[in-house]
Enzyme design. Structure first.
Site, PDB file in Angstrom:
ATOM      1  N   LYS A  74      -9.584   1.860  -9.188  1.00  0.00           N
ATOM      2  CA  LYS A  74     -10.122   2.128  -7.846  1.00  0.00           C
ATOM      3  C   LYS A  74     -11.197   3.207  -7.919  1.00  0.00           C
ATOM      4  CE  LYS A  74      -7.636   2.241  -4.041  1.00  0.00           C
ATOM      5  NZ  LYS A  74      -6.560   2.638  -3.096  1.00  0.00           N
ATOM      6  N   ASP A 103       0.857  -1.184   0.000  1.00  0.00           N
ATOM      7  CA  ASP A 103       0.000   0.000   0.000  1.00  0.00           C
ATOM      8  C   ASP A 103       0.897   1.239   0.000  1.00  0.00           C
ATOM      9  OD1 ASP A 103      -2.225   1.602   0.106  1.00  0.00           O
ATOM     10  OD2 ASP A 103      -2.640   1.270   2.221  1.00  0.00           O
ATOM     11  N   GLU A 107      -6.404   4.873  -9.092  1.00  0.00           N
ATOM     12  CA  GLU A 107      -7.648   5.470  -8.615  1.00  0.00           C
ATOM     13  C   GLU A 107      -8.230   6.523  -9.557  1.00  0.00           C
ATOM     14  OE1 GLU A 107      -9.521   6.640  -4.322  1.00  0.00           O
ATOM     15  OE2 GLU A 107      -7.661   5.554  -4.585  1.00  0.00           O
ATOM     16  N   PHE A 142     -11.949  -0.701   4.921  1.00  0.00           N
ATOM     17  CA  PHE A 142     -10.932   0.074   5.630  1.00  0.00           C
ATOM     18  C   PHE A 142     -10.954  -0.209   7.129  1.00  0.00           C
ATOM     19  CE2 PHE A 142      -9.481   3.816   2.814  1.00  0.00           C
ATOM     20  CZ  PHE A 142      -9.407   3.003   1.708  1.00  0.00           C
TER      21      PHE A 142
END
Length: 310
Positions: free
Chosen positions: A125, A16, A89, A171
């Protein structure tokens, strides 16, 4: 065998970060990025040449086009390091516009394919709003695979599964943050509401035979990660990857050992039921809105850097 190696036996480990130089230390299969991570990266000396090159090689293009090419350039660099997929994203400012999200996703995939990358190695994303999920469902029918992010509740996860979405990113840490602030409680990994949320989603998917992958994200500590060992994927920041690599503790397959096919009622699937369920969950409502605002703010900051570089 260190704890990271143990973890890789039951879950796919994903880096990440936008810092692809760090990725090489941990040998992840996949990688995820977002506007915040790219923004941090371009402010480091090691990555400024990528920014400069992206701007100069597209002189005369709009800032929006240069932004697309910049984030894809990061993705291309990452794909040279990892064997799997990179998540790229869509601008968070499009989170409530289905048509614009679809258009942007197609443009990003076109840039990857023009660079010789098969679309199966890219996940687009998109924020898990109703409009975002609708866009992702349409994209999946075009073989553009999606990663639905900013996901905080079962209702969002259920809608993604019904839409045939490839992957979701619940999350953990942000759920934990909300409940810690709201209740003043210091949670352990076993009573952590973020961990519990992912376990519920994982069990729901298995009970109803959904193929959508669950990638737990946004961890605050190693305990949360180990408590979700066995989840399909785990996306982990470099600092926590290092802690896992330095530890000799085990990471047993928790989810794989405990998941059952016990009856879990299937949630209704409609725009009205989705919006009402999200409205009833204060944590999910607040964290989704907060996340979109934060990603949009960082996208605007990144745009300003692109302008000053041009």
């Amino acid at each position: 065998m260190n704890q990271l190696e143990h973890l890789k036996q039951s879950s796919v480990v994903v880096a990440d970060t936008g810092d692809f130089q760090l990725m090489q230390q941990y040998s992840p299969r996949d990688a995820t990025t977002n506007p915040t991570l790219i923004l941090k990266a371009v402010q480091k000396d090691a990555y400024k040449p990528l920014l400069t090159e992206s701007v100069q090689s597209n002189a005369g293009a709009s800032v929006a086009d240069i932004m697309d090419r910049l984030i894809v350039r990061f993705g291309l660099e990452i794909l040279q390091i990892i064997p799997g997929r990179v998540s790229t994203e869509v601008d968070a400012r499009l989170s409530f516009d289905t048509a614009a999200t679809v258009k942007k996703a197609r443009a990003l995939i076109a840039l990857y394919e023009a660079a010789g990358i098969d679309r199966n190695r890219v996940l687009i994303k998109i924020a898990a709003t109703w409009e975002g999920i609708e866009a992702a469902a349409q994209l999946e029918r075009e073989r553009i695979h999606c990663n639905l992010t900013l996901l905080f509740c079962l209702g969002q996860a259920a809608a993604c599964a019904e839409g045939g979405i490839t992957l979701i990113s619940p999350f953990v840490g942000r759920i934990y943050d909300w409940y810690k602030k709201s209740t003043g409680t210091e949670y352990t990994s076993e009573n952590d509401p973020g961990v519990a949320s992912v376990r519920t989603i994982f069990a729901y998917y298995k009970a109803h035979g959904y193929k959508t992958e669950v990638m737990a994200a946004s961890f605050r500590n190693v305990g949360q990660i180990v408590a979700l060992s066995g989840c399909d994927l785990l996306t982990i920041s470099p600092d926590l990857l290092q802690k896992l690599q330095d530890s000799g503790e085990p990471a047993p397959n928790v989810l794989g050992a405990n998941v059952t096919n016990a009856a879990i009622a299937k949630l209704p699937h409609s725009e009205a039921s989705f919006r009402f369920a999200l409205n009833e969950d204060a944590m999910a409502t607040e964290k989704l809105a907060e996340g979109i605002r934060a990603f949009a703010k960082d996208a605007i900051t990144l745009e300003s850097i692109v302008r000053t570089t041009a």
